[in-house]
Design an enzyme around this catalytic site. Structure first.
Site, PDB file in Angstrom:
ATOM      1  N   TYR A  71       0.853  -1.195   0.000  1.00 17.04           N
ATOM      2  CA  TYR A  71       0.000   0.000   0.000  1.00 17.04           C
ATOM      3  C   TYR A  71       0.893   1.250   0.000  1.00 17.04           C
ATOM      4  O   TYR A  71       1.902   1.286   0.727  1.00 17.04           O
ATOM      5  CB  TYR A  71      -0.922  -0.056   1.224  1.00 17.04           C
ATOM      6  N   LYS A  88     -11.310  -1.642   6.155  1.00 18.49           N
ATOM      7  CA  LYS A  88     -11.686  -2.338   4.922  1.00 18.49           C
ATOM      8  C   LYS A  88     -12.664  -3.481   5.215  1.00 18.49           C
ATOM      9  O   LYS A  88     -13.749  -3.255   5.727  1.00 18.49           O
ATOM     10  CB  LYS A  88     -10.408  -2.794   4.220  1.00 18.49           C
TER      11      LYS A  88
END
Ligand SMILES: Cc1ncc(COP(=O)(O)O)c(C=O)c1O
Length: 410
Positions: free
Chosen positions: A108, A205
């Site tokens: 990420y 998430k």
């Protein structure tokens, strides 16, 4: 520190998701864990309390979520943080100046930014390698290496690391294996069972799953590591607030249901995309043509809803991103609603262009987080958004996507 209830480790995943870490509240028997909105706890006398003194250290709502996620990851100790990045920053405080970390080259963008722009300034050093190839990890280890950190599958290129092999290499070098399990969720992959020492998530998430909070969490088995994390949790203070912990706890109650549907929708949409742009342009771990599909089948029990697609150019990406109606153009992933994004300009904008280019993270790459809507509506939405791109040759921008295992690190 928060420890799972041992009896929660005997039931199946769905039962753990709904019940682990939670007991009826003692005052009225409320079946749902209350949100303990308090900063401090009244003490009965000097040195006498009910185990709670100040809420940075402990909060019953947070503890329930910590026990719940520890059980889902089949670990022993859970820690809930204010964000995924706050969680990783706290994990990295296990290390000190001079320590070396081997990190996946495709992680990420915020992970890379934390390491490259901040933690480097405190004397930590990093080697970024293609962790799809275990030999690359082994070659990057030095006598100062204290941790190997991998994200698998990766955001956004869906590359996979052999967790058991990585754990073995890390442990032989006296280092910890730390795994970002955000994309898979514990429903499909449990790194601690494969030898990882710490598993962490952006709770924002799939775990929360409703795009209504920011959070992070870490789970480990070893009491020594847990003791250090507990110290950092309280001393550095990036803890989850009680309401966010409660939202995450409510989210995990349906994790198994949502992940099954994300997976079903992901498979259908990947199939459609392959027909539309060719399998070489669709990055989905559930496709038999994914170069690591065998490894995926070995270490995961499903594929999920994350798909990336190479469209060739930024303009072609924009064509699709600006026409979707059910998918929303937005950062983030893992919610019940479908999202679509362009990683190069959004989630991975903090990764320098030359580094993005070296790993194949192009301007024409789009990322789909397939939600749990009716898949027919999602397919119809993509059909109308792709209209005008042309069939089959939709990815005919001249970008050569490099997706061979063992690409050189910049
Ligand atoms: C794989 C992965 N890890 C960590 C993070 C950081 O989490 P947060 O945004 O909750 O700080 C993200 C955020 O997108 C992510 O995708």
């Amino acid at each position: 520190m928060t420890r799972v209830f041992d009896e929660d480790l005997t039931s199946g995943f769905g039962t753990r998701a709904i019940h682990a870490g939670q007991r009826p509240e003692p005052l009225a028997g409320a079946i749902m864990t209350p949100v303990y909105l308090t900063s401090t706890y009244v003490q009965e006398g000097l040195g006498q309390n009910k185990g709670y003194e100040y809420a940075r250290g402990k909060n019953p709502t947070r503890e329930a979520f910590e026990r719940n996620i520890a059980s889902l990851e089949n670990g022993r100790h859970g820690f809930a943080f204010s964000s995924g990045m706050g969680c990783l920053d706290s994990i990295m405080k296990l290390f000190r100046s001079g320590d070396h970390i081997v990190c996946g080259e495709n992680v990420y963008g915020g992970t890379f930014r934390l390491f490259d722009k901040l933690l480097q300034n405190y004397g930590l050093t990093f080697a970024y390698v293609d962790t799809r190839d275990p030999q690359r990890i082994a070659d990057a280890m030095t006598p100062a290496t204290r941790a190997v950190l991998v994200e698998t599958p990766t955001n956004p290129l869906m590359r996979v690391t052999d967790i058991a092999a990585a754990a073995d290499i890390a442990h032989r070098g006296g280092a910890l294996l730390i795994v970002d399990n955000t994309f898979a969720s514990p429903f499909f992959q449990r790194p601690l069972e494969l030898g990882a020492d710490i598993v962490y998530h952006s709770t924002t998430k799939y775990l929360n799953g409703h795009s209504d909070m920011i959070g992070g969490c870490a789970v480990c088995i070893d009491d020594g590591i847990a003791g250090q994390l507990q110290f950092i949790h309280n001393a550095a203070g990036a803890v989850a607030g009680p309401f966010d912990a409660w939202l995450a706890l409510r989210g995990t109650k349906t994790l198994h249901l949502r992940m099954r549907q994300h997976d079903l929708n992901g498979r259908e949409i990947a199939k459609w995309l392959v027909e539309r742009v060719g399998h070489e342009n669709v990055f989905y771990i559930g496709l038999p043509t994914h170069p690591q599909h065998d490894l995926v089948r070995r270490q995961m029990s499903g594929f999920g809803g994350m798909i990336s697609v190479e469209l060739g150019t930024r303009e072609r990406a924009a064509h699709v991103l600006e026409r979707v109606r059910v998918f929303s153009l937005a950062e983030s992933l893992g919610g019940v609603e479908s999202l679509i994004s362009q990683p190069a300009g959004m989630t991975h904008a903090s990764v320098p262009p030359e580094r993005r280019a070296a790993i194949g993270l192009t301007e024409g790459l789009i990322r789909l987080s397939c939600g749990v809507e009716d898949v027919g509506d999602l397919l119809a939405d993509l059909e109308q958004a792709f209209a005008g791109l042309g069939k089959r040759d939709a990815a005919n921008g001249k970008v050569k996507v490099r997706d061979t295992i063992g690409s050189a690190s910049p």
